[in-house]
Motif scaffolding. Structure first.
Motif, PDB file in Angstrom:
ATOM      1  N   PHE A  54       0.848  -1.188   0.000  1.00 46.75           N
ATOM      2  CA  PHE A  54       0.000   0.000   0.000  1.00 46.75           C
ATOM      3  C   PHE A  54       0.885   1.241   0.000  1.00 46.75           C
ATOM      4  O   PHE A  54       1.851   1.326   0.764  1.00 46.75           O
ATOM      5  N   LEU A  55       0.535   2.206  -0.846  1.00 44.25           N
ATOM      6  CA  LEU A  55       1.289   3.451  -0.914  1.00 44.25           C
ATOM      7  C   LEU A  55       0.318   4.631  -0.862  1.00 44.25           C
ATOM      8  O   LEU A  55      -0.686   4.646  -1.587  1.00 44.25           O
ATOM      9  N   LEU A  56       0.610   5.601  -0.037  1.00 46.56           N
ATOM     10  CA  LEU A  56      -0.228   6.796   0.085  1.00 46.56           C
ATOM     11  C   LEU A  56      -0.094   7.633  -1.187  1.00 46.56           C
ATOM     12  O   LEU A  56       1.023   7.964  -1.612  1.00 46.56           O
ATOM     13  N   VAL A  57      -1.230   7.938  -1.817  1.00 48.12           N
ATOM     14  CA  VAL A  57      -1.207   8.634  -3.104  1.00 48.12           C
ATOM     15  C   VAL A  57      -0.508   9.981  -2.999  1.00 48.12           C
ATOM     16  O   VAL A  57       0.305  10.356  -3.853  1.00 48.12           O
ATOM     17  N   SER A  58      -0.794  10.729  -1.944  1.00 48.52           N
ATOM     18  CA  SER A  58      -0.291  12.103  -1.841  1.00 48.52           C
ATOM     19  C   SER A  58       1.215  12.192  -1.654  1.00 48.52           C
ATOM     20  O   SER A  58       1.844  13.158  -2.088  1.00 48.52           O
ATOM     21  N   THR A  59       1.821  11.186  -1.015  1.00 53.26           N
ATOM     22  CA  THR A  59       3.248  11.270  -0.693  1.00 53.26           C
ATOM     23  C   THR A  59       4.075  10.110  -1.245  1.00 53.26           C
ATOM     24  O   THR A  59       5.297  10.207  -1.338  1.00 53.26           O
ATOM     25  N   GLY A  60       3.410   9.005  -1.578  1.00 49.76           N
ATOM     26  CA  GLY A  60       4.136   7.817  -2.005  1.00 49.76           C
ATOM     27  C   GLY A  60       4.691   7.010  -0.852  1.00 49.76           C
ATOM     28  O   GLY A  60       5.400   6.022  -1.062  1.00 49.76           O
ATOM     29  N   ASP A  61       4.373   7.405   0.396  1.00 43.58           N
ATOM     30  CA  ASP A  61       4.851   6.666   1.565  1.00 43.58           C
ATOM     31  C   ASP A  61       4.286   5.252   1.554  1.00 43.58           C
ATOM     32  O   ASP A  61       3.129   5.019   1.174  1.00 43.58           O
ATOM     33  N   VAL A  62       5.106   4.309   2.006  1.00 44.31           N
ATOM     34  CA  VAL A  62       4.727   2.890   1.991  1.00 44.31           C
ATOM     35  C   VAL A  62       4.253   2.454   3.368  1.00 44.31           C
ATOM     36  O   VAL A  62       4.885   2.769   4.384  1.00 44.31           O
ATOM     37  N   VAL A  63       3.150   1.733   3.401  1.00 47.67           N
ATOM     38  CA  VAL A  63       2.657   1.151   4.652  1.00 47.67           C
ATOM     39  C   VAL A  63       3.504  -0.079   4.965  1.00 47.67           C
ATOM     40  O   VAL A  63       3.797  -0.886   4.070  1.00 47.67           O
ATOM     41  N   ASP A  64       3.922  -0.224   6.231  1.00 47.86           N
ATOM     42  CA  ASP A  64       4.808  -1.354   6.555  1.00 47.86           C
ATOM     43  C   ASP A  64       4.071  -2.688   6.474  1.00 47.86           C
ATOM     44  O   ASP A  64       2.849  -2.737   6.345  1.00 47.86           O
ATOM     45  N   GLU A  65       4.822  -3.778   6.556  1.00 46.72           N
ATOM     46  CA  GLU A  65       4.270  -5.113   6.298  1.00 46.72           C
ATOM     47  C   GLU A  65       3.160  -5.500   7.267  1.00 46.72           C
ATOM     48  O   GLU A  65       2.117  -6.024   6.855  1.00 46.72           O
ATOM     49  N   ASP A  66       3.372  -5.279   8.571  1.00 46.46           N
ATOM     50  CA  ASP A  66       2.366  -5.686   9.557  1.00 46.46           C
ATOM     51  C   ASP A  66       1.069  -4.910   9.367  1.00 46.46           C
ATOM     52  O   ASP A  66      -0.032  -5.495   9.402  1.00 46.46           O
ATOM     53  N   GLU A  67       1.184  -3.610   9.153  1.00 50.66           N
ATOM     54  CA  GLU A  67      -0.017  -2.790   8.964  1.00 50.66           C
ATOM     55  C   GLU A  67      -0.677  -3.094   7.624  1.00 50.66           C
ATOM     56  O   GLU A  67      -1.903  -3.033   7.500  1.00 50.66           O
ATOM     57  N   SER A  68       0.125  -3.444   6.625  1.00 57.82           N
ATOM     58  CA  SER A  68      -0.435  -3.823   5.326  1.00 57.82           C
ATOM     59  C   SER A  68      -1.306  -5.070   5.446  1.00 57.82           C
ATOM     60  O   SER A  68      -2.369  -5.172   4.831  1.00 57.82           O
ATOM     61  N   GLU A  69      -0.844  -6.022   6.250  1.00 59.06           N
ATOM     62  CA  GLU A  69      -1.609  -7.254   6.437  1.00 59.06           C
ATOM     63  C   GLU A  69      -2.943  -6.969   7.121  1.00 59.06           C
ATOM     64  O   GLU A  69      -3.984  -7.513   6.728  1.00 59.06           O
ATOM     65  N   LYS A  70      -2.923  -6.086   8.137  1.00 52.25           N
ATOM     66  CA  LYS A  70      -4.169  -5.722   8.820  1.00 52.25           C
ATOM     67  C   LYS A  70      -5.101  -4.956   7.885  1.00 52.25           C
ATOM     68  O   LYS A  70      -6.315  -5.186   7.878  1.00 52.25           O
TER      69      LYS A  70
END
Length: 202
Positions: A54-70
């Motif tokens: 998952f990447l935030l559209v506005s900044t391109g920041d990446v969601v980490d693995e654990d939070e991505s799974e949730k």
């Protein structure tokens, strides 16, 4: 999560727009582009997993693995269809390239750990096969020596000799297959992508 998708494959759309409300901390509200990959693991313990980036559209920041799974779990179980969201193809292309790079980094880390675990599995299997092989061969060899010393029917002696050859051949084949599993490969396919609007209630 992969078990849910296997049972509810109709919930998996190649491209989708989804809204999801989350009640846990760690991800800020906003629009995210996601890419969902199916990872196939070939090793001594083969299997399949899902990996979401998952990447935030506005900044391109990446969601980490654990939070991505949730977030993926909430997306599957709580997601609602969302109205059209305008995201330029320039942004999509940029975050897609970044997502592939992130996936590569994750798989590289995973493969390093898998190699350690895989080698442990291989060594245990080799030890078990060796013990079984020795026991079987010694048993038949003992019977063969007895048959020879007692000058039994030559057909019995040839049968015991053939059994030993078969035991040796099967053992070599088994060892070869076990050693082949020492080579690990991770293959991936992009199976879904889309935009998810996260509304944080935390």
């Amino acid at each position: 999560v992969i078990a849910y998708y296997e049972a509810h494959f109709d919930r998996l759309h190649p491209v989708s727009r989804i809204k999801v409300n989350i009640s846990w901390r760690g991800i800020s509200s906003g629009d995210y582009i996601y890419f969902l990959y199916l990872i196939e693991q070939h090793s001594a313990n083969p299997g399949k997993t899902l990996e979401a980036v998952f990447l935030l559209v506005s900044t391109g920041d990446v969601v980490d693995e654990d939070e991505s799974e949730k977030l993926l779990s909430d997306l599957v179980t709580k997601g609602e269809t969302l109205e059209a969201i305008k995201v330029s193809w320039v942004v999509v292309d940029r975050v897609h390239q970044k997502a592939e790079g992130i996936l590569g980094e994750r798989l590289h880390r995973r493969k390093s750990e898998l190699e350690r675990v895989n080698n442990d599995i291989i060594e245990r299997r080799l030890a078990s096969v060796e013990a079984t092989y020795k026991a079987k061969r010694e048993s038949v060899s003992s019977m063969l020596e007895q048959a020879r010393s007692e000058k039994q029917d030559p057909r019995i002696i040839r049968m015991k000799e053939s059994q030993i050859n078969n035991i040796d051949s099967k053992n070599e084949d088994t060892l070869r297959k076990i050693e082949d599993a020492r080579r690990i490969s991770l293959q991936w396919n992009l199976i879904a992508a889309g935009v998810v609007r996260v509304v944080s209630n935390a």
